[in-house]
Write an enzyme that holds these catalytic residues in place. Structure first.
Site, PDB file in Angstrom:
ATOM      1  N   GLU A  89       0.828  -1.213   0.000  1.00 46.10           N
ATOM      2  CA  GLU A  89       0.000   0.000   0.000  1.00 46.10           C
ATOM      3  C   GLU A  89       0.860   1.260   0.000  1.00 46.10           C
ATOM      4  O   GLU A  89       0.503   2.258  -0.623  1.00 46.10           O
ATOM      5  CB  GLU A  89      -0.962   0.000   1.194  1.00 46.10           C
ATOM      6  N   TYR A 106      -5.634   6.641   4.862  1.00 49.70           N
ATOM      7  CA  TYR A 106      -5.811   5.671   3.781  1.00 49.70           C
ATOM      8  C   TYR A 106      -5.025   4.377   4.045  1.00 49.70           C
ATOM      9  O   TYR A 106      -5.586   3.276   3.998  1.00 49.70           O
ATOM     10  CB  TYR A 106      -5.398   6.287   2.426  1.00 49.70           C
ATOM     11  N   ASP A 131      -9.544   5.830  -1.390  1.00 49.75           N
ATOM     12  CA  ASP A 131      -8.453   6.377  -2.206  1.00 49.75           C
ATOM     13  C   ASP A 131      -9.062   7.044  -3.444  1.00 49.75           C
ATOM     14  O   ASP A 131     -10.284   7.210  -3.537  1.00 49.75           O
ATOM     15  CB  ASP A 131      -7.453   5.275  -2.580  1.00 49.75           C
TER      16      ASP A 131
END
Ligand code: SF4
Length: 355
Positions: free
Chosen positions: A36, A119, A137
């Site tokens: 990520e 996020y 996102d």
């Protein structure tokens, strides 16, 4: 019993359509975190090779914490946004010292770590720990401004907050790890920024923008300010078969990476004068600018540069790191061992040709 049907349709679609990705094969908290962090600002196709190399070099939190920062930056070289790599490294050290080497599962606790914002925290806690937290996102914002027909400027934080609020109760009714990944995948494969494939979209039946034939209008995005452009002059100073490189200050953009000395051209300055002045200001050296080496154009998030690189000869002085952390004379064959920003890679390639 919920009357919502679209999450079920979405999950069924995801089960058959999801792309294979190395971090999906073994979704450990560490793999989710690394992937990520890399996927922020970078395309999946680019990230896959970087992820595999990174995991081979630093297979777990402890290995990453023990590594020196230069080897972490070297593994990140070319991905850009190097603060992500520095933050990963710092966070790994905190995890080892304060968390027994384990990532916490809690959305809020994760955000205490460097580089982990809402996020990334949502992605780790939902994908790796099955916590019911929505991941919002850019893909998710686009999907839901269309799906729920939200006409507010997508750059405004209120849109993210609104989507987070509306998704939160849904996350309690579905497997959070699959749902979040399914939405992101839908945004990448179907609900693309231009020419979305509504005809094969699993949630088309309840999409308000589709129903009103307004997909092309959403999301609404206000115009960005024009991006400034800077002309940069850099000098490749060669002495006894070695070149002088400087390590950028930790606090600077691209901190910890190496570069050739140079900087921004001032008004009414020739590029060769820029190079002489910048090298004097940065290293206390007087140089003679010799031949043109190459020109590089590069775009960063908030500005663009055109970089002019020249070969230089040292005339006098002792190299002193005035505006960088360190200066080193390095042979051309050793340059590959140092992490450089992407704009410098063209300069390195030209240097190898004259070697
Ligand atoms: S129907 Fe079209 S606009 Fe609506 S969510 Fe699906 S792909 Fe996006």
């Amino acid at each position: 019993m919920s009357t919502i049907t679209w999450p079920t349709q979405l999950l069924a679609w995801f089960e058959t359509q999801q792309r294979p990705m190395p971090w999906r094969q073994n979704p450990s908290p560490y793999h989710t975190w690394i992937s990520e962090m890399m996927l922020q600002q970078t395309q999946v196709a680019t990230v896959i090779d970087y992820f595999n190399r990174f995991i081979a070099l630093f297979p777990d939190v402890t290995c990453l914490a023990k590594a020196d920062q230069q080897s972490v930056l070297k593994a990140w070289e070319g991905l850009g946004y190097y603060s992500r790599a520095r933050n990963l490294h710092r966070a790994a050290q905190i995890l080892v010292s304060d968390y027994d080497g384990q990532l916490p599962s809690d959305y809020h606790e994760l955000q205490v770590l460097p580089g982990i914002g809402p996020y990334i925290a949502a992605a780790i806690s939902s994908i790796a720990f099955q916590q019911p937290v929505p991941v919002v996102d850019g893909n998710v914002l686009r999907v839901f401004t269309r799906f729920w027909f939200i006409e507010t400027d997508i750059r405004k934080p209120v849109v993210r907050d609104q989507i987070f609020e509306r998704l939160s109760p849904i996350l309690h009714q579905v497997p959070p790890e699959d749902f979040n990944q399914a939405i992101m995948e839908l945004g990448a494969l179907c609900c693309r920024p231009v020419n979305p494939s509504c005809d094969i979209c699993p949630i088309q039946g309840q999409c308000q923008a589709f129903e009103q034939d307004q997909v092309h209008r959403l999301p609404y995005k206000s115009k960005k300010e024009p991006v400034p452009h800077h002309t940069i002059g850099v000098g490749v100073i060669i002495k006894d078969g070695k070149v002088l490189i400087g390590k950028r200050k930790e606090s600077q953009m691209l901190g910890g990476l190496w570069e050739f000395p140079g900087g921004k051209m001032k008004p009414n300055e020739e590029i060769t004068q820029t190079i002489e002045r910048e090298i004097r200001e940065e290293t206390a050296l007087e140089v003679q600018v010799d031949g043109f080496l190459c020109q590089v154009k590069h775009a960063y998030t908030h500005f663009k540069i055109t970089m002019h690189a020249y070969l230089c000869t040292m005339r006098s002085g002792t190299p002193t790191p005035i505006s960088c952390d360190e200066l080193q004379w390095v042979s051309l064959s050793e340059l590959d061992q140092y992490p450089f920003p992407k704009a410098n890679h063209t300069v390195l390639a030209h240097l190898k040709q004259i070697d």
